[in-house]
Write an enzyme that holds these catalytic residues in place. Structure first.
Site, mmCIF file in Angstrom:
data_model
loop_
_atom_site.group_PDB
_atom_site.id
_atom_site.type_symbol
_atom_site.label_atom_id
_atom_site.label_comp_id
_atom_site.label_asym_id
_atom_site.label_seq_id
_atom_site.Cartn_x
_atom_site.Cartn_y
_atom_site.Cartn_z
ATOM 1 N N GLU A 1 -6.309 -3.090 14.562
ATOM 2 C CA GLU A 1 -6.216 -3.474 15.962
ATOM 3 C C GLU A 1 -7.174 -2.646 16.818
ATOM 4 O OE1 GLU A 1 -3.535 -2.460 14.081
ATOM 5 O OE2 GLU A 1 -3.226 -4.577 13.587
ATOM 6 N N SER B 1 0.833 -1.209 0.000
ATOM 7 C CA SER B 1 0.000 0.000 0.000
ATOM 8 C C SER B 1 0.864 1.255 0.000
ATOM 9 C CB SER B 1 -0.882 0.060 1.251
ATOM 10 O OG SER B 1 -1.659 -1.081 1.362
ATOM 11 N N THR C 1 -0.640 -11.445 -2.011
ATOM 12 C CA THR C 1 -1.768 -12.134 -1.373
ATOM 13 C C THR C 1 -1.568 -12.007 0.130
ATOM 14 O OG1 THR C 1 -1.967 -13.694 -3.202
ATOM 15 C CG2 THR C 1 -2.945 -14.350 -1.100
HETATM 16 I I1 8IG Z 1 -2.095 0.790 5.662
HETATM 17 O O1 8IG Z 1 -3.069 0.473 11.529
HETATM 18 C C1 8IG Z 1 -2.328 -0.102 7.411
HETATM 19 N N1 8IG Z 1 -2.265 -1.414 7.501
HETATM 20 N N2 8IG Z 1 -2.732 -4.081 11.262
HETATM 21 N N3 8IG Z 1 -2.906 -1.773 11.408
HETATM 22 C C2 8IG Z 1 -2.715 -2.904 10.677
HETATM 23 N N4 8IG Z 1 -2.508 -2.886 9.383
HETATM 24 C C3 8IG Z 1 -2.475 -1.686 8.784
HETATM 25 C C4 8IG Z 1 -2.668 -0.499 9.461
HETATM 26 C C5 8IG Z 1 -2.894 -0.537 10.857
HETATM 27 N N5 8IG Z 1 -2.584 0.500 8.570
#
Ligand code: 8IG
Length: 279
Positions: free
Chosen positions: A200, A41, A100
């Site tokens: 979380e 991302s 994945t």
């Molecule tokens: I972008 O705050 C992203 N991916 N577990 N927690 C988790 N995964 C994420 C987060 C986050 N932000």
């Protein structure tokens, strides 16, 4: 040629990775790739700055690769030619444009298939990137952080049977030093992988902090373990796209994540390109 949906559940995953590597060598015309990158991302634009795209393959045509989980998103694998203009040396990079995730429920073999394919394609190093939540309030959205180590809270492993692999220097000290040559101000942190797909709770984020974590995310650790097992050097770089739940007053939103990634895109793409040229 084997069909792209070759069943990873019932076939030796290393055989499927070799099939995939053979497919990619044929489809790209590049017999060996030296390095691989997995773009998470916020990192999607980075491939364009690396070098010249020699070939682009639809991931789901490659043995063992799943169709993308996100509707309308076409995952591709690119072969990029990077020429060092001083030495004239040419590096071939394999860029996996999507991954994945464990939370997709397609099994751990599928999660690490890209990394195993990279190893079978000849790569000696892999750069794993992701977007994540940050525990340090000083790391605002858009801050890149080197992964120094991880906590794998997924309760699973990509390794099967009595496969004992040393993870002491999993996120290679050598590669982190190269990254800090490019940007001496780069922060480092411990990445904590939760299974997801939910973010979380604030209590879980506090737990991650007590355990020594700095970043929370839903990818990377299983890929890193599989990469090390396959003999690859690993560099991990996270993009903090949001403060983890409870760290900031505002609730998390996927839109915030996308926005932070887009805003940081040009800077982290340039950073990644500079690092890759030196690996
Ligand atoms: I972008 O705050 C992203 N991916 N577990 N927690 C988790 N995964 C994420 C987060 C986050 N932000």
């Amino acid at each position: 040629m084997t069909s792209p949906d070759l069943d990873l559940a019932s076939t030796d995953p290393f055989d499927v990775a070799r099939e995939a590597a053979a497919y990619l060598a044929d489809a790209t015309g590049v017999p060996r790739h030296d390095i691989a990158l997995v773009l998470g991302s916020g990192w999607g634009g980075a491939a364009d700055l690396l070098g010249e795209t020699v070939a682009e393959v639809v991931s789901s045509d490659v043995p063992g690769f799943a169709a993308p989980a996100v509707e309308g998103h076409v995952g591709t694998i690119r072969s990029i030619r990077i020429e060092d203009h001083r030495s004239g040396e040419v590096t071939h990079a394999l860029v996996l444009g999507s991954r994945t995730h464990l939370y997709e429920g397609k099994g751990v073999r599928r999660v690490v298939h890209g990394v195993r394919t990279a190893a079978a394609a000849g790569a000696r190093a892999v750069v794993l990137t992701n977007g994540c939540g940050g525990l340090n309030p000083a790391w605002g959205p858009g801050t890149p952080v080197l992964i120094s180590d991880h906590l794998n809270l997924t309760a699973t492993s990509p390794l099967e049977g009595a496969t004992f692999v040393d993870l002491t220097d999993l996120y290679a000290t050598r590669l982190r030093a190269i990254a800090r040559e490019v940007d001496p101000g780069l922060a480092e942190g411990v990445y904590v992988q939760f299974r997801g797909p939910h973010y979380e709770t604030p209590a879980e984020v506090r737990m991650a902090g007590v355990l020594g974590g700095d970043l929370v995310g839903m990818s990377t650790t299983l890929e890193a373990i599989a990469a090390r097992h396959a003999g690859l050097e690993v560099l991990g770089i996270s993009l903090v796209t949001n403060l983890a739940a409870g760290i900031s007053a505002t609730p998390l939103s996927h839109a915030e994540v996308i926005e932070a990634g887009a805003a940081a895109g040009p800077r982290i793409s340039a950073l990644l390109a500079d690092i890759v040229r030196r690996i």
